[in-house]
Every structure is written in C-alpha cells, then in structure tokens.
Design an enzyme around this catalytic site. Structure first.
Site, PDB file in Angstrom:
ATOM      1  N   SER A  71       0.566  -1.332  -0.208  1.00  0.00           N
ATOM      2  CA  SER A  71      -0.423  -0.211  -0.117  1.00  0.00           C
ATOM      3  C   SER A  71       0.783   1.363   0.140  1.00  0.00           C
ATOM      4  CB  SER A  71      -0.727   0.350   1.369  1.00  0.00           C
ATOM      5  OG  SER A  71      -2.041  -1.052   0.651  1.00  0.00           O
ATOM      6  N   PHE A 116      -9.414 -11.740   0.878  1.00  0.00           N
ATOM      7  CA  PHE A 116      -8.673 -12.504   2.598  1.00  0.00           C
ATOM      8  C   PHE A 116      -8.933 -12.959   3.784  1.00  0.00           C
ATOM      9  CE2 PHE A 116      -6.344 -10.399  -0.926  1.00  0.00           C
ATOM     10  CZ  PHE A 116      -5.787 -11.092  -1.820  1.00  0.00           C
ATOM     11  N   ALA A 117     -10.325 -13.473   3.541  1.00  0.00           N
ATOM     12  CA  ALA A 117     -11.234 -14.013   4.847  1.00  0.00           C
ATOM     13  C   ALA A 117     -10.548 -15.399   5.690  1.00  0.00           C
ATOM     14  CB  ALA A 117     -12.701 -14.605   4.617  1.00  0.00           C
ATOM     15  N   SER A 172      -9.763   1.451   3.339  1.00  0.00           N
ATOM     16  CA  SER A 172     -10.871   0.564   1.534  1.00  0.00           C
ATOM     17  C   SER A 172      -9.767   0.542   0.409  1.00  0.00           C
ATOM     18  CB  SER A 172     -12.171   0.748   1.687  1.00  0.00           C
ATOM     19  OG  SER A 172     -12.460  -0.043  -0.051  1.00  0.00           O
ATOM     20  N   ASN A 173      -8.743  -0.798   0.104  1.00  0.00           N
ATOM     21  CA  ASN A 173      -8.114  -0.543  -1.263  1.00  0.00           C
ATOM     22  C   ASN A 173      -9.343  -0.554  -1.903  1.00  0.00           C
ATOM     23  OD1 ASN A 173      -5.549  -1.943   0.018  1.00  0.00           O
ATOM     24  ND2 ASN A 173      -6.695  -3.309   0.347  1.00  0.00           N
ATOM     25  N   THR A 216       2.287   2.960   5.666  1.00  0.00           N
ATOM     26  CA  THR A 216       2.898   1.148   5.694  1.00  0.00           C
ATOM     27  C   THR A 216       2.749   0.172   4.320  1.00  0.00           C
ATOM     28  OG1 THR A 216       0.819   1.023   6.796  1.00  0.00           O
ATOM     29  CG2 THR A 216       2.550   1.306   8.361  1.00  0.00           C
ATOM     30  N   SER A 258       4.230 -11.645   6.052  1.00  0.00           N
ATOM     31  CA  SER A 258       3.429 -10.616   6.128  1.00  0.00           C
ATOM     32  C   SER A 258       1.838 -12.160   6.928  1.00  0.00           C
ATOM     33  CB  SER A 258       2.295 -10.924   5.250  1.00  0.00           C
ATOM     34  OG  SER A 258       2.013 -11.868   3.795  1.00  0.00           O
ATOM     35  N   ASN A 259       1.086 -11.304   7.455  1.00  0.00           N
ATOM     36  CA  ASN A 259       0.202 -12.162   7.755  1.00  0.00           C
ATOM     37  C   ASN A 259       0.300 -12.401   9.466  1.00  0.00           C
ATOM     38  OD1 ASN A 259      -2.514 -13.482   8.428  1.00  0.00           O
ATOM     39  ND2 ASN A 259      -2.153 -15.335   7.703  1.00  0.00           N
TER      40      ASN A 259
END
Length: 397
Positions: free
Chosen positions: A94, A152-153, A192-193, A331, A358-359
């Site tokens: 992002s 990506f739930a 929101s993307n 970020t 990530s995650n």
C-alpha cells in the site's frame, strides 16, 4: 546475522450512516534538526526481533541529512539462504497508494482534476452516489467497502485463489459495490483498497495512459528511481530481489513463498515494486515539495483522525511517535511483505524498512518500532513498549 553500514443497483446501507467529519488543516512538523539522534543499536535489535518472530529476514535504510545507515538481518531466500540486503527489491504493497495520490495531485496542478468534484464527473456511472468526491476517495472517506476483506478471509487459500488471476479495475469496484457502504460520503475514515482502485481508473482516464506509464513518467524517471517498477500483470520481481513469505492462518503451518503473483487484486492500491533506497528518495522528495505544488502538498497534508496516534491525508499517513515527533509516509502489506516508509516533516530524515513475511500481527507491531529507533532515538524501545501500536491497515495480507 545483522549488518550495519553507514554510508448499477447496489445494496442499501444496513445501518445509519455517521455524519461527515471535516479535515483539519496541515500543521508544521518538527524540523529534522530538532529530531533526536537515531538509535542504530535499537534499530538492529528490532530487525533481530523480527527474525525471531517469524520473518526470514528484515532490513532498514535510514537516510539522515546525507548520511546513510543500512541494516539487515536474516535471509532473502529460505532455500538458498542468501542473506537479505538493502540492494534487494521487494513488493511495497500500500505504499503504492502514495504514488497514486501524487499522480492525481499533479493532475490537480495541471487543471485536469478537481479534488472536490464527484468521481462520477470523470467516470460517469462508476459509483452509486454522486456525492463521492475525489477527495473522499484519496482520504478513505468514500464509504466504499474494501473488497479485499472478502478475498482474504482465509489468508493462504484466498491468496492462492487470486495469485495468478488478472482483474479489471471495474471488476474490483463491482466486488465492493455488492456490499453496503461503510459510511456516508465525507464521513469518518474507513480504510479501503477500493478507493485506490478508483484512483487508478481516474489516472488512466485523465492521462490516457496505463498507470504504469503515469508512474514512470511522473515519478520514477524524474526521481531516477532505478529499483521501482509496476509490472502488473507480470508475476516476477525484476532483478535482485527478496522472496516474500505468507504466514498461514493455522499456528505452526509452513510459510508459503508468495513472491510470484500478479497482485492484480491490488493494482494501483498496492502493486508497485521498489527498494529501501528508492522509497527514501521518493518520500524525501515528496515532503520537500519536489513532486507537486505547495498548494497540492498542503491539501495532501490536511489530516483526519485515522485511529490511535495516526492521521490520514490524501494517500499519506501521519504517525505521532512516543517522543512526540510526527512522521509522514505509508505502510504496506501485500502477501509475503511488510513495508514501512516514512520521513520527517521536512523530508531530511527518511526510513524505509521491510520484513519479508506477512499475516503476522506480532511481527507487524515489532517492525513499527523501527520508526521509534530512527526518529526518537535512545530509550525509544522503552517508550514504544507502552505506546499504542495501532495501524488502520489490516496486517493480514
């Protein structure tokens, strides 16, 4: 090992919408001369901690009034065990949003775009509400649902389902519009993307060029950013790069190499590739007024509350650190990579940092402490331990 070197019909809202929140004018940030001396020992420690918390590698570059410090820990590739280096390129997620906002504000300077005009003036019929303006989109106050929350739930299965897919911008917007809006146009900040997918559509409509060309001609070439690329829908990172690893949702599961992907789910919201050097150069140039008029930079720095110690302008984040210093940047979270790119108010001290995983929310919080070490100096680790480690951008990607 750590090295440190100087050098359409749509669903109605399901609940009452909040009243609009107006932006506040920009205020001066502390000058770089007033900043505490950076704590390079603490910076190294943060990177080591990040590796201990699951990142194969972590690195940072600090450009401080002409003096450069580079630190790296761990590996860029878990198979070859090659050491991570600040010479590596990576996906910046992002942080791409700031590039997109810069292009649109340049178009404002050229008289081709009005911030407070409806998006539908330029993209007729795209959105279900003519009250949604360009400013609302760039400040995450449009109320448009973030389609990536559904995608990506489940992190790994969601990623594998889109890893090689190619979406159009309008397909992504349509995914958002299946959901109720999150706020009234001009309401409270709601990340929101979708907003920056709309930004990509605006760039392409107004310039008559793909976003890749707009980034290259308006930002990359003028600043000589030799490591910065927009390769969508290609899946490879050009040249020397670090692999990125996605942490599965199940504790103890194996990391997934997420390096090769289209990032088509993000595009102008998160698909750029860069390096720590280029990100420092970009943000320094931005805050020093080299990329747009002073009036547009002032608009970019009109802040609204964005949770905890953060505010948001137009594609730009302000974070207030534990020592009271404010830093400016963004970020980035994209599968396999966490990026942190911030600069001082005058652009004379800039930090870009990366963890190639990530995650991992714990890792994300740890990497935010690179800002404390770089801008708050000694004892930053102690202050940061009790300071809120908020971030409105979901670290799940």
């Amino acid at each position: 090992m750590v090295s440190l070197l100087p050098a359409s019909a749509h669903a109605a809202p399901a609940r009452p919408l909040p009243a609009p929140a107006l932006p506040t004018p920009a205020r001066p940030a502390p000058a770089a001369a007033a900043l505490p001396r950076p704590d390079l020992t603490a910076l190294r420690g943060v990177l080591r901690t990040a590796v201990n918390q699951g990142a194969p590698g972590a690195m940072a570059r600090l450009d401080d009034r002409g003096t450069v410090h580079k630190a790296a820990a761990g590996v860029a590739d878990r198979q070859t065990r090659r050491a991570l280096s600040n010479a590596d390129r990576f996906r910046i997620g992002s942080v791409t949003k700031t590039f997109s906002a810069v292009v649109l504000l340049q178009l404002v300077d050229e008289g081709r775009l009005v911030l407070d005009a409806p998006v539908n003036r330029y993209l007729p019929g795209l959105l279900p509400d003519d009250r949604i303006t360009v400013r609302h989109v760039l400040s995450h106050r449009s109320g448009l649902y973030d389609y990536s929350d559904d995608m990506f739930a489940r992190s790994v299965s969601g990623f594998e389902a889109v890893r090689t897919k190619v979406f159009t911008y309008r397909q992504l917007v349509d995914r958002s519009l299946r959901h109720a809006r999150t706020t009234a146009p001009g309401g409270a900040y709601s990340y929101s993307n979708t907003n920056f997918v709309v930004a990509g559509l605006l760039i392409e409509k107004l310039t008559g060029q793909p976003v890749a060309t707009a980034y290259r001609k308006r930002v990359i070439e003028p600043l000589r950013l030799s490591d910065t690329f927009y390769v969508h829908p290609g899946t490879a990172v050009p040249g020397r790069h670090t692999h990125g690893y996605l942490t599965p949702d199940t504790t103890g599961g194996a990391l997934v190499d997420a390096t090769r992907q289209t990032v088509s789910w993000a595009q102008s919201a998160g698909a750029l590739i860069s390096s720590t050097k280029d990100l420092d150069t970009f943000l320094s140039a931005l805050l020093r007024g080299r990329l747009m008029s002073s009036g547009s930079l002032k608009e970019m720095r009109r802040w609204i509350p964005a949770g905890g110690t953060q505010s948001y302008g137009l594609g730009l984040r302000r974070r207030t650190l534990s020592c009271g210093v404010s830093v400016y940047g963004h970020t980035g979270a994209v599968q396999g990579y966490y990026t942190y790119a911030f600069t001082s108010g005058d652009g004379r001290r800039s930090l870009a940092a990366l963890a190639n995983a990530s995650n991992n929310a714990r890792l994300h919080a740890t990497m935010l402490r690179t800002l404390e070490a770089a801008f708050c100096g000694k004892d930053a680790a102690t202050r940061a331990a009790v300071a809120p480690q908020d971030d409105a951008e979901h670290p799940r990607r």
